[in-house]
Write an enzyme that holds these catalytic residues in place. Structure first.
Site, PDB file in Angstrom:
ATOM      1  N   ARG A   1     -10.389  -2.061 -43.753  1.00 14.73           N
ATOM      2  CA  ARG A   1      -9.922  -0.713 -43.435  1.00 14.73           C
ATOM      3  C   ARG A   1     -10.203  -0.316 -41.984  1.00 14.73           C
ATOM      4  O   ARG A   1      -9.778   0.752 -41.543  1.00 14.73           O
ATOM      5  CB  ARG A   1     -10.552   0.305 -44.403  1.00 14.73           C
ATOM      6  CG  ARG A   1     -10.236   0.019 -45.866  1.00 14.73           C
ATOM      7  CD  ARG A   1     -10.385   1.230 -46.728  1.00 14.73           C
ATOM      8  NE  ARG A   1      -9.523   2.300 -46.257  1.00 14.73           N
ATOM      9  CZ  ARG A   1      -9.535   3.545 -46.714  1.00 14.73           C
ATOM     10  NH1 ARG A   1     -10.374   3.867 -47.667  1.00 14.73           N
ATOM     11  NH2 ARG A   1      -8.731   4.462 -46.228  1.00 14.73           N
TER      12      ARG A   1
ATOM     13  N   GLU B   1      -8.190  10.239 -45.503  1.00 17.77           N
ATOM     14  CA  GLU B   1      -9.446  10.979 -45.363  1.00 17.77           C
ATOM     15  C   GLU B   1     -10.571  10.085 -44.828  1.00 17.77           C
ATOM     16  O   GLU B   1     -11.524  10.585 -44.233  1.00 17.77           O
ATOM     17  CB  GLU B   1      -9.872  11.520 -46.733  1.00 17.77           C
ATOM     18  CG  GLU B   1     -11.208  12.220 -46.707  1.00 17.77           C
ATOM     19  CD  GLU B   1     -11.597  12.767 -48.068  1.00 17.77           C
ATOM     20  OE1 GLU B   1     -11.518  13.981 -48.229  1.00 17.77           O
ATOM     21  OE2 GLU B   1     -11.964  11.981 -48.961  1.00 17.77           O
ATOM     22  N   ASP B   2     -10.468   8.761 -45.035  1.00 20.19           N
ATOM     23  CA  ASP B   2     -11.612   7.910 -44.703  1.00 20.19           C
ATOM     24  C   ASP B   2     -11.773   7.563 -43.223  1.00 20.19           C
ATOM     25  O   ASP B   2     -12.903   7.475 -42.753  1.00 20.19           O
ATOM     26  CB  ASP B   2     -11.581   6.646 -45.569  1.00 20.19           C
ATOM     27  CG  ASP B   2     -11.852   6.998 -47.026  1.00 20.19           C
ATOM     28  OD1 ASP B   2     -12.747   7.834 -47.261  1.00 20.19           O
ATOM     29  OD2 ASP B   2     -11.168   6.466 -47.920  1.00 20.19           O
TER      30      ASP B   2
ATOM     31  N   HIS C   1     -18.037   6.753 -52.926  1.00 20.78           N
ATOM     32  CA  HIS C   1     -18.286   7.750 -51.873  1.00 20.78           C
ATOM     33  C   HIS C   1     -19.017   8.959 -52.446  1.00 20.78           C
ATOM     34  O   HIS C   1     -18.892   9.247 -53.642  1.00 20.78           O
ATOM     35  CB  HIS C   1     -16.944   8.262 -51.316  1.00 20.78           C
ATOM     36  CG  HIS C   1     -16.205   7.282 -50.461  1.00 20.78           C
ATOM     37  ND1 HIS C   1     -14.876   6.976 -50.665  1.00 20.78           N
ATOM     38  CD2 HIS C   1     -16.590   6.573 -49.371  1.00 20.78           C
ATOM     39  CE1 HIS C   1     -14.477   6.109 -49.744  1.00 20.78           C
ATOM     40  NE2 HIS C   1     -15.495   5.842 -48.942  1.00 20.78           N
TER      41      HIS C   1
ATOM     42  N   ASP D   1      -4.994   0.236 -48.034  1.00 16.73           N
ATOM     43  CA  ASP D   1      -5.676   1.490 -48.374  1.00 16.73           C
ATOM     44  C   ASP D   1      -5.381   2.618 -47.381  1.00 16.73           C
ATOM     45  O   ASP D   1      -6.037   3.665 -47.444  1.00 16.73           O
ATOM     46  CB  ASP D   1      -7.187   1.249 -48.435  1.00 16.73           C
ATOM     47  CG  ASP D   1      -7.595   0.496 -49.705  1.00 16.73           C
ATOM     48  OD1 ASP D   1      -7.320   1.018 -50.800  1.00 16.73           O
ATOM     49  OD2 ASP D   1      -8.168  -0.607 -49.594  1.00 16.73           O
TER      50      ASP D   1
ATOM     51  N   ILE E   1      -7.430   2.289 -58.077  1.00 15.01           N
ATOM     52  CA  ILE E   1      -7.960   1.695 -56.839  1.00 15.01           C
ATOM     53  C   ILE E   1      -9.016   2.646 -56.250  1.00 15.01           C
ATOM     54  O   ILE E   1      -9.122   2.843 -55.042  1.00 15.01           O
ATOM     55  CB  ILE E   1      -6.849   1.321 -55.828  1.00 15.01           C
ATOM     56  CG1 ILE E   1      -5.830   2.442 -55.653  1.00 15.01           C
ATOM     57  CG2 ILE E   1      -6.156   0.044 -56.257  1.00 15.01           C
ATOM     58  CD1 ILE E   1      -4.822   2.178 -54.525  1.00 15.01           C
TER      59      ILE E   1
ATOM     60  N   LEU F   1      -8.353  -1.858 -52.241  1.00 11.29           N
ATOM     61  CA  LEU F   1      -9.688  -2.237 -52.737  1.00 11.29           C
ATOM     62  C   LEU F   1      -9.954  -1.535 -54.058  1.00 11.29           C
ATOM     63  O   LEU F   1      -9.622  -0.360 -54.224  1.00 11.29           O
ATOM     64  CB  LEU F   1     -10.753  -1.824 -51.725  1.00 11.29           C
ATOM     65  CG  LEU F   1     -10.704  -2.527 -50.366  1.00 11.29           C
ATOM     66  CD1 LEU F   1     -11.669  -1.850 -49.387  1.00 11.29           C
ATOM     67  CD2 LEU F   1     -11.027  -4.011 -50.521  1.00 11.29           C
TER      68      LEU F   1
ATOM     69  N   ARG G   1     -20.446   2.258 -47.792  1.00 15.01           N
ATOM     70  CA  ARG G   1     -19.482   2.389 -46.681  1.00 15.01           C
ATOM     71  C   ARG G   1     -20.043   3.159 -45.473  1.00 15.01           C
ATOM     72  O   ARG G   1     -19.480   3.080 -44.389  1.00 15.01           O
ATOM     73  CB  ARG G   1     -18.235   3.120 -47.171  1.00 15.01           C
ATOM     74  CG  ARG G   1     -17.507   2.457 -48.330  1.00 15.01           C
ATOM     75  CD  ARG G   1     -16.726   1.248 -47.874  1.00 15.01           C
ATOM     76  NE  ARG G   1     -16.064   0.600 -48.998  1.00 15.01           N
ATOM     77  CZ  ARG G   1     -14.851   0.916 -49.442  1.00 15.01           C
ATOM     78  NH1 ARG G   1     -14.173   1.877 -48.868  1.00 15.01           N
ATOM     79  NH2 ARG G   1     -14.330   0.256 -50.447  1.00 15.01           N
TER      80      ARG G   1
ATOM     81  N   CYS H   1      -8.980  12.196 -50.957  1.00 12.45           N
ATOM     82  CA  CYS H   1      -8.783  11.076 -50.030  1.00 12.45           C
ATOM     83  C   CYS H   1      -7.371  10.942 -49.472  1.00 12.45           C
ATOM     84  O   CYS H   1      -7.166  10.288 -48.460  1.00 12.45           O
ATOM     85  CB  CYS H   1      -9.178   9.784 -50.729  1.00 12.45           C
ATOM     86  SG  CYS H   1      -8.403   9.633 -52.322  1.00 12.45           S
TER      87      CYS H   1
HETATM   88  C1  CIR Z   1     -11.210   2.093 -50.934  1.00 16.56           C
HETATM   89  O1  CIR Z   1     -11.939   1.422 -51.681  1.00 16.56           O
HETATM   90  O2  CIR Z   1     -11.491   2.274 -49.751  1.00 16.56           O
HETATM   91  C2  CIR Z   1      -9.943   2.669 -51.518  1.00 16.56           C
HETATM   92  N1  CIR Z   1      -9.406   1.786 -52.485  1.00 16.56           N
HETATM   93  C3  CIR Z   1     -10.198   4.032 -52.116  1.00 16.56           C
HETATM   94  C4  CIR Z   1     -10.639   5.035 -51.090  1.00 16.56           C
HETATM   95  C5  CIR Z   1     -10.848   6.390 -51.651  1.00 16.56           C
HETATM   96  N2  CIR Z   1     -11.255   7.260 -50.618  1.00 16.56           N
HETATM   97  C6  CIR Z   1     -11.809   8.439 -50.809  1.00 16.56           C
HETATM   98  O3  CIR Z   1     -12.055   8.833 -51.946  1.00 16.56           O
HETATM   99  N3  CIR Z   1     -12.131   9.162 -49.732  1.00 16.56           N
END
Ligand code: CIR
Length: 257
Positions: free
Chosen positions: A88, A68-69, A164, A63, A245, A21, A133, A251
């Site tokens: 995701r 981390e997400d 974020h 992704d 991205i 993404l 998010r 992350c």
């Molecule tokens: C996203 O949009 O979810 C990924 N392309 C990037 C996520 C980055 N995550 C983060 O900084 N914790």
């Protein structure tokens, strides 16, 4: 100490990472660029004294390198989150087994949405950033689970247009925040010292303090100069490809002690 880490979990990028993404219109990064950056990032984690375990790539989840997400980890416990981006959401099931093997206690939020990128841990507790998010229901659930783990939390607003909360800030010492001008102008970090990144280096605000070292994107010379001037030990890490991205440095790993 909040910055003491001995272990990290990362996930190798799949070729699909180029379809991650992105809010940007510029060119997509190549797989080779991201793979090289990821390898370099793992070396940086190791040089900070962390033992790094690498999970296999997941082609179905472009992704998924951004571990981390979908989860938060602490000493002895992990919390499975609910990422706000539909593409995701399956990453949670994919990382759950690895976390159950490594953490005695694994909790999970069951409603709403929350991305780890919106969670900033401080000695006073967790800042939970509401964003595109992370919503109120997810924040409320997470606050309850954090309380079960003996942790306070505070819900704050991620600046509009920012992916974020941690896209725009990092804790670099217990009382010191590296952040964008937008966050510095808000009341979120009242009582903290702030080091504001130059407007031309906004993405530098996502840095990563590991033990006594600060990992910072290598393409941010002015921020690196400011941090060194403030007495920090800085390790520059290339992150231009993942930056395309919308990712930074925090992350790409889950870290714990
Ligand atoms: C996203 O949009 O979810 C990924 N392309 C990037 C996520 C980055 N995550 C983060 O900084 N914790």
């Amino acid at each position: 100490m909040i910055f003491n880490f001995t272990k990290a979990l990362v996930r190798a990028p799949g070729r699909s990472v180029v379809n991650g993404l992105s809010s940007q219109t510029g060119p997509r990064p190549s797989f080779e660029t991201i793979a090289a950056e990821h390898a370099r990032y793992i070396e940086a984690l190791k040089s900070c004294g962390l033992g790094v375990e690498i999970l296999p790539p997941l082609e179905n989840y472009p992704d998924s390198i951004f571990v981390e997400d979908p989860a938060l980890v602490f000493t002895g416990a992990a919390i499975l989150l609910r990422p706000g981006a539909p593409s995701r959401q399956g990453e949670v099931k994919e990382i759950e087994g690895a976390l159950r093997k490594r953490f005695a206690r694994v909790l999970a939020i069951e409603e709403g949405f929350a991305d780890g990128g919106d969670m900033l841990l401080t000695p006073a507790g967790m800042f939970i950033g509401l964003s595109s998010r992370t919503d109120q229901a997810g924040a409320r659930q997470l606050g309850g689970l954090l309380r079960q783990l003996g942790m306070d939390s505070r819900v704050v607003k991620t600046p509009p247009g920012t992916l974020h909360l941690k896209t725009d800030c990092s804790l670099i010492a217990e009382d010191h925040v590296l952040c964008t001008a937008a966050l510095a102008a808000s009341d979120i970090f009242e009582g903290y010292r702030k080091l504001v990144v130059p407007e031309s280096e906004r993405a530098a605000a996502n840095a990563l303090r590991l033990n006594d070292t600060l990992l910072v994107g290598g393409r941010f010379p002015e921020t690196i100069r400011l941090l060194k001037g403030a007495g920090y030990k800085v390790e520059p890490v290339p992150n231009e490809g993942v930056g395309r991205i919308d990712a930074g440095l925090s992350c790409m790993s889950l870290r714990w002690n």
